[in-house]
Design a protein around this motif. Structure first.
Motif, mmCIF file in Angstrom:
data_model
loop_
_atom_site.group_PDB
_atom_site.id
_atom_site.type_symbol
_atom_site.label_atom_id
_atom_site.label_comp_id
_atom_site.label_asym_id
_atom_site.label_seq_id
_atom_site.Cartn_x
_atom_site.Cartn_y
_atom_site.Cartn_z
ATOM 1 N N ASN A 16 3.321 10.298 -3.046
ATOM 2 C CA ASN A 16 3.372 9.174 -2.129
ATOM 3 C C ASN A 16 4.177 8.059 -2.766
ATOM 4 N N GLY A 18 -6.907 7.743 3.910
ATOM 5 C CA GLY A 18 -7.031 8.712 4.991
ATOM 6 C C GLY A 18 -5.710 8.947 5.699
ATOM 7 N N LYS A 19 -4.838 7.948 5.613
ATOM 8 C CA LYS A 19 -3.545 8.079 6.288
ATOM 9 C C LYS A 19 -2.525 8.804 5.422
ATOM 10 N N ILE A 20 -2.572 8.597 4.089
ATOM 11 C CA ILE A 20 -1.518 9.200 3.263
ATOM 12 C C ILE A 20 -1.898 10.594 2.775
ATOM 13 N N ALA A 21 -3.154 10.983 2.886
ATOM 14 C CA ALA A 21 -3.529 12.332 2.445
ATOM 15 C C ALA A 21 -4.606 12.883 3.377
ATOM 16 N N THR A 22 -4.333 12.839 4.673
ATOM 17 C CA THR A 22 -5.345 13.127 5.687
ATOM 18 C C THR A 22 -6.079 14.437 5.425
ATOM 19 N N LYS A 23 -5.332 15.497 5.157
ATOM 20 C CA LYS A 23 -5.962 16.815 5.032
ATOM 21 C C LYS A 23 -6.742 16.937 3.740
ATOM 22 N N GLN A 71 3.577 13.155 5.843
ATOM 23 C CA GLN A 71 2.717 14.332 5.880
ATOM 24 C C GLN A 71 3.268 15.345 6.862
ATOM 25 N N ASN A 131 -6.392 3.419 4.132
ATOM 26 C CA ASN A 131 -5.034 3.912 3.923
ATOM 27 C C ASN A 131 -5.007 5.305 3.290
ATOM 28 N N ARG A 142 0.826 -1.202 0.000
ATOM 29 C CA ARG A 142 0.000 0.000 0.000
ATOM 30 C C ARG A 142 0.864 1.257 0.000
ATOM 31 N N PRO A 143 0.342 2.344 -0.598
ATOM 32 C CA PRO A 143 1.150 3.555 -0.704
ATOM 33 C C PRO A 143 1.414 4.215 0.658
ATOM 34 N N ARG A 144 2.534 4.917 0.745
ATOM 35 C CA ARG A 144 2.912 5.602 1.991
ATOM 36 C C ARG A 144 3.282 7.039 1.679
ATOM 37 N N SER A 145 3.105 7.925 2.627
ATOM 38 C CA SER A 145 3.552 9.301 2.426
ATOM 39 C C SER A 145 3.976 9.917 3.743
ATOM 40 N N ALA A 154 -4.790 9.827 -4.133
ATOM 41 C CA ALA A 154 -4.159 10.721 -3.162
ATOM 42 C C ALA A 154 -3.444 11.869 -3.862
#
Lengths: 292, 401
Positions: free
Chosen positions: A207, B267-272, A118, B265, A113-116, B240
């Motif tokens: 990401n 929601g986690k990588i682009a929360t805002k 923030q 996921n 799954r993708p990661r970023s 995202a």
């Protein structure tokens, strides 16, 4: 004008990846096809330190860079050094193999799954109708600083002089007391550091996902080829130029009549390069006299 | 005694090793083989899609186990034979060949990926074996064959569902950016086809698969006059990038998404950037395992046997429902494929744990609705259900849950 900013962001990433690569090719005549994976590992390690270990940003960045350096060190000593003296093209195979192994490793360790990363200060600035995010501004400036440092190192230090000497004539430089083999290693590690910076760039700006590696490598090589194989400055300029072309292709209302479909964003600039190389095969910035 | 047991086990292992493919067996010993009812399962058990392939297998297995524990079907035990379709057509086709011609299964649960279902369809059609796919969404499955059913809503209806939402929310100008893949193209054309009157598409761009740089498209979009944006990406990674770069340029319009944005996921990588974004997908299973409904009991059994669902408990529930429907129908009309098929078409709404559903004349599901979800502080919430009117039905069919 906004397109210029967009190009600056995209171009910075490409320039980071391509400049190190260009140096490696210029001196070792080696294609490192595991570059994209080095980028991802740098980015993923930084993500893990930031998101998983909750370390401050600076430590995170250093960690990512360290990982990139480590991977490229391994690349040099295991996958490049034993082979490139026999035939430079052997490393094509070995680095592809390394890339596949790293791909599998990334999938195993960091999952698909993708990661970023923030950043909390993800605001945007607006001036004169142009908009840029604060993280993106930071990335663009950091890249420029890094590239300037790189230039300074290459052109104004004794170390840089040795590198240029090795680039021009390996054996002659060695006979004058330059330790070419360890310089080769250092150069690969430098390209790994720049690649890892690119990975962190991606983690912050977009990401990371495990399938990204190969397209990144291809894009970096496009800039290397267009800039004149092994010409670092040409490569950096071309990275920005390709990015600008990409943004212009889809962003401009051509002749006030039509927009180019977005699907051609990546193809049109490459087409330009191919046509250009047809007329000037040495690349955009390589003088013919230096090509020999 | 111990030694004979060990030898027997070894022999059994050897025999198992000789079998070309993996078989998930339940109950039935070799002596009662003749009187066992065989049901096939096709789904991705390895590879990228293995997460939901295994969830669905576990859902089907629970349905089979329950029937067996209650004495089987008319005294006969049921055996579930699982085959790996690997989310592609060629593996699914050979899996279907094996299930139909070697194992002589009565019915098949699967495939899970649309490409699996479409490849298995002509094989079951020729052999008159009923197939129910729990989660395939491709519009092509609708006309894949008389013996092919599914209890997952078709993407072909997604446009209608989106239209229903747009109309209700009084949006007029829709902007779409789609990735150039089968799935995204299917949604794009479905949206264009079923656009409600008064709504126009003012921006429609197609990008290369995997594109992450949308800045110049977004710069253009900013000049366009639109009030709602559909992020039609193939994965949450591209979704995202799209929404982050859209928000970066200061656009405040409502964003809607598809099944790919129905991802914790994201929601986690682009929360805002995803705050307030609404993915249009299938509902989540409301049961948490703590209540007393059959769905809660299913969730408890599933967790007890297999742990948490890898991808979606709702998918597992759909697979459980599909298997239960098949087993019940076999109990009513016997093992003849044609009779089972006719009974399924005539089936009154079935009260499953994922919803109350029946099949239309194409074998598409009626009664499993779409759901509009919404991101709040990086977490997905279910906002509202959007009932579906099947393309093949004339009367309304909005009796859901």
């Amino acid at each position: 004008m906004q397109l210029l900013i967009n190009a600056l962001i995209a171009g910075s990433l490409a320039a980071l990846l391509a400049s190190g690569l260009s140096l490696v090719y210029g001196i070792l005549r080696v294609f490192n096809l595991a570059l994209g994976q080095t980028v991802l590992i740098g980015g993923y390690v930084a993500w893990w330190l930031f998101d998983g270990m909750h370390l401050p940003m600076l430590v995170t960045i250093l960690g990512g860079i360290g990982a990139g350096a480590l991977v490229s060190w391994l690349t040099y000593d295991v996958f490049v050094k034993p082979f490139y003296r026999r035939h430079p093209h052997l490393t094509l195979v070995t680095t592809i193999a390394l890339g596949m192994m790293l791909d599998a490793l990334i999938l195993l360790v960091f999952e698909e799954r993708p990661r970023s990363i923030q950043l909390t200060w993800g605001r945007t600035l607006e001036f004169g109708g142009m908009i840029i995010g604060v993280p993106q501004l930071f990335l663009v400036i950091t890249t420029l600083v890094l590239l300037c440092l790189f230039a300074f190192l290459l052109h104004s230090t004794a170390f840089g002089r040795r590198i240029r000497a090795v680039a021009q004539q390996d054996t002659a430089a060695m006979s004058l007391g330059v330790d070419a083999p360890s310089l080769h290693r250092l150069i690969l590690i430098m390209s790994g550091v720049l690649a890892a910076c690119g990975g962190i760039f991606i983690a912050i700006d977009q990401n990371l996902s495990p399938t990204l590696a190969f397209p990144l490598t291809i894009k970096a090589y496009a800039a290397v080829t267009a800039g004149g194989m092994g010409n670092v400055w040409g490569t950096i300029l071309c990275a920005y130029l390709i990015a600008l072309l990409e943004q212009l292709v889809v962003g401009v209302h051509w002749f006030g009549a039509f927009y180019v479909p977005a699907g051609f964003q990546a193809t049109v600039p490459l087409l330009f390069i191919i046509i250009f190389l047809l007329f000037k095969p040495t690349g955009l910035f390589l003088r013919a006299s230096r090509a020999a | 005694m111990k030694r004979t047991l060990a030898l027997g086990a070894l022999a059994a292992l050897l025999l198992a090793a000789c079998q070309p493919t993996q078989t998930g067996t339940t109950g039935g010993t070799s002596s009662s083989q003749a009187s066992v009812i065989k049901i096939g399962y096709i789904g991705p058990l390895t590879g990228d899609a293995a997460s939901f392939g295994n969830d669905d297998l576990h859902g089907a297995q629970i349905a089979v186990d329950e029937v067996n524990a209650a004495g089987g079907i008319n005294g006969q035990q049921v055996e579930l034979i699982a085959e790996d379709g690997r989310c592609n057509g060629s593996d699914a086709a050979s899996a279907a060949q094996k299930l139909v011609n070697v194992d002589h299964v009565v019915a098949i649960i699967g495939g899970q990926c649309s490409s699996e279902t479409l490849a298995a369809a002509p094989i079951v059609e020729a052999a008159h074996v009923v197939l129910i796919s729990p989660v395939s969404s491709s519009p092509d499955v609708t006309h894949a064959g008389d013996y092919v059913f599914r209890n997952y809503p078709s993407d072909g209806l997604k446009g209608k569902a989106l239209g229903t939402y747009l109309k209700k929310a009084a949006f007029k100008k829709l902007a779409i950016i789609s990735e150039n893949t089968d799935f995204c193209q299917g949604i794009r054309s479905s949206v264009a086809k079923d656009l409600p009157s008064g709504v126009t598409i003012v921006f429609d761009e197609l990008v290369d698969p995997g594109t992450k740089d949308y800045r110049s498209l977004m710069t253009r979009l900013r000049k366009a006059d639109f009030d709602v944006f559909l992020a039609n990406g193939q994965s949450d990674a591209t979704d995202a990038a799209m929404v982050t770069q859209l928000r970066e340029l200061g656009m405040k319009q409502q964003i809607v998404g598809t099944d790919t944005a129905d991802s914790a996921n994201l929601g986690k990588i682009a929360t805002k950037a995803v705050e307030g974004m609404k993915p249009l997908s299938v509902p989540s299973l409301r049961a948490t395992g703590s209540g007393s409904t059959p769905a809660d009991a299913f969730v408890r059994t599933f967790r007890g046997k297999y742990g948490e669902a890898q991808q979606s408990m709702f998918f597992a529930a759909l697979s459980y429902d599909a298997t239960s429907v098949i087993l019940r129908t076999i109990g009513q009309v016997g093992m003849d494929g044609t009779k089972i098929k006719d009974a399924l078409y005539a089936m009154p709404p079935y009260h499953g744990i994922a919803g109350t559903f029946s099949f239309d004349s194409n074998g598409d599901v009626i009664g499993i609705p779409f759901a509009m979800k919404v991101f709040k502080k990086g977490v997905l919430m279910q906002a509202e259900l959007i009932p579906i009117e099947s393309s093949a039905m004339t009367e309304s069919s909005s009796s859901i849950q």
